[in-house]
Design a protein around this motif. Structure first.
Motif, PDB file in Angstrom:
ATOM      1  N   HIS A  12       0.836  -1.204   0.000  1.00  0.00           N
ATOM      2  CA  HIS A  12       0.000   0.000   0.000  1.00  0.00           C
ATOM      3  C   HIS A  12       0.872   1.256   0.000  1.00  0.00           C
ATOM      4  O   HIS A  12       0.622   2.195  -0.774  1.00  0.00           O
ATOM      5  CB  HIS A  12      -0.935  -0.021   1.214  1.00  0.00           C
ATOM      6  CG  HIS A  12      -1.826   1.150   1.310  1.00  0.00           C
ATOM      7  ND1 HIS A  12      -2.893   1.341   0.472  1.00  0.00           N
ATOM      8  CD2 HIS A  12      -1.794   2.223   2.152  1.00  0.00           C
ATOM      9  CE1 HIS A  12      -3.484   2.472   0.780  1.00  0.00           C
ATOM     10  NE2 HIS A  12      -2.843   3.027   1.796  1.00  0.00           N
ATOM     11  N   VAL A  13       1.908   1.270   0.835  1.00  0.00           N
ATOM     12  CA  VAL A  13       2.812   2.421   0.890  1.00  0.00           C
ATOM     13  C   VAL A  13       3.520   2.603  -0.449  1.00  0.00           C
ATOM     14  O   VAL A  13       3.613   3.724  -0.976  1.00  0.00           O
ATOM     15  CB  VAL A  13       3.839   2.254   2.038  1.00  0.00           C
ATOM     16  CG1 VAL A  13       4.960   3.259   1.937  1.00  0.00           C
ATOM     17  CG2 VAL A  13       3.150   2.368   3.382  1.00  0.00           C
TER      18      VAL A  13
ATOM     19  N   ASN B  56       1.252   4.070  -3.105  1.00  0.00           N
ATOM     20  CA  ASN B  56       1.071   5.517  -2.920  1.00  0.00           C
ATOM     21  C   ASN B  56       2.287   6.295  -3.403  1.00  0.00           C
ATOM     22  O   ASN B  56       2.148   7.352  -4.017  1.00  0.00           O
ATOM     23  CB  ASN B  56       0.774   5.834  -1.454  1.00  0.00           C
ATOM     24  CG  ASN B  56      -0.614   5.402  -1.052  1.00  0.00           C
ATOM     25  OD1 ASN B  56      -1.492   5.220  -1.895  1.00  0.00           O
ATOM     26  ND2 ASN B  56      -0.829   5.222   0.240  1.00  0.00           N
ATOM     27  N   GLU B  57       3.478   5.775  -3.110  1.00  0.00           N
ATOM     28  CA  GLU B  57       4.692   6.453  -3.567  1.00  0.00           C
ATOM     29  C   GLU B  57       4.781   6.448  -5.084  1.00  0.00           C
ATOM     30  O   GLU B  57       5.145   7.453  -5.692  1.00  0.00           O
ATOM     31  CB  GLU B  57       5.932   5.790  -2.956  1.00  0.00           C
ATOM     32  CG  GLU B  57       6.112   6.098  -1.490  1.00  0.00           C
ATOM     33  CD  GLU B  57       7.373   5.474  -0.902  1.00  0.00           C
ATOM     34  OE1 GLU B  57       8.244   5.018  -1.671  1.00  0.00           O
ATOM     35  OE2 GLU B  57       7.480   5.459   0.330  1.00  0.00           O
TER      36      GLU B  57
END
Length: 137
Positions: free
Chosen positions: A42-43, A46-47
């Motif tokens: 998920h991180v 987003n990045e």
């Protein structure tokens, strides 16, 4: 049942309980790692989205700058071609950069000898200053 049969059943039961407990512990660890990896994914998504958005924005800005640069270059060419006297001086400057002398400027560009000599002096001065700047850097 004999004593050895009871002990065997008891040992097998303990082994089954041990393997069941070990299976539960391993299952809990796998679930925990799965949650960690999902959070990391998920991180990273987003990045990637933010980097992609920034790249798209930068690309649009570059296209806009290129468009403006092309317009500016066209206007500069238009301005150079507007004044015939200016065209002669531009041509003379280009010839000086290619190594022409004063006589060549007078003959090919239609400018007077004093102007050609002045351009030659200016070009010579610019060349010497460029050499000094290059040595200092």
């Amino acid at each position: 049942m004999t004593d050895s049969g009871i002990w065997l059943a008891l040992v097998l039961t303990m082994i089954v309980i041990l393997f069941a407990g070990l299976s539960i512990v391993l299952w809990i660890r796998v679930r925990r790692h799965e949650r960690q990896y999902k959070a990391l994914i998920h991180v990273l998504r987003n990045e990637i989205r933010s980097i992609t958005g920034g790249s798209i924005g930068m690309g649009k800005r570059l296209v806009d700058i290129e468009y403006r640069l092309n317009i500016t270059a066209e206007k500069q060419i238009e301005l150079e071609n507007r004044d015939p006297g200016e065209l002669a001086y531009n041509q003379a400057a280009k010839l000086m950069e290619m190594g022409a002398d004063v006589d060549d400027l007078v003959k090919n560009c239609g400018i007077g000898r004093p102007e050609a000599e002045l351009m030659a002096l200016l070009h010579k001065e610019l060349q010497s200053n460029a050499g000094i700047d290059y040595k200092n850097s």
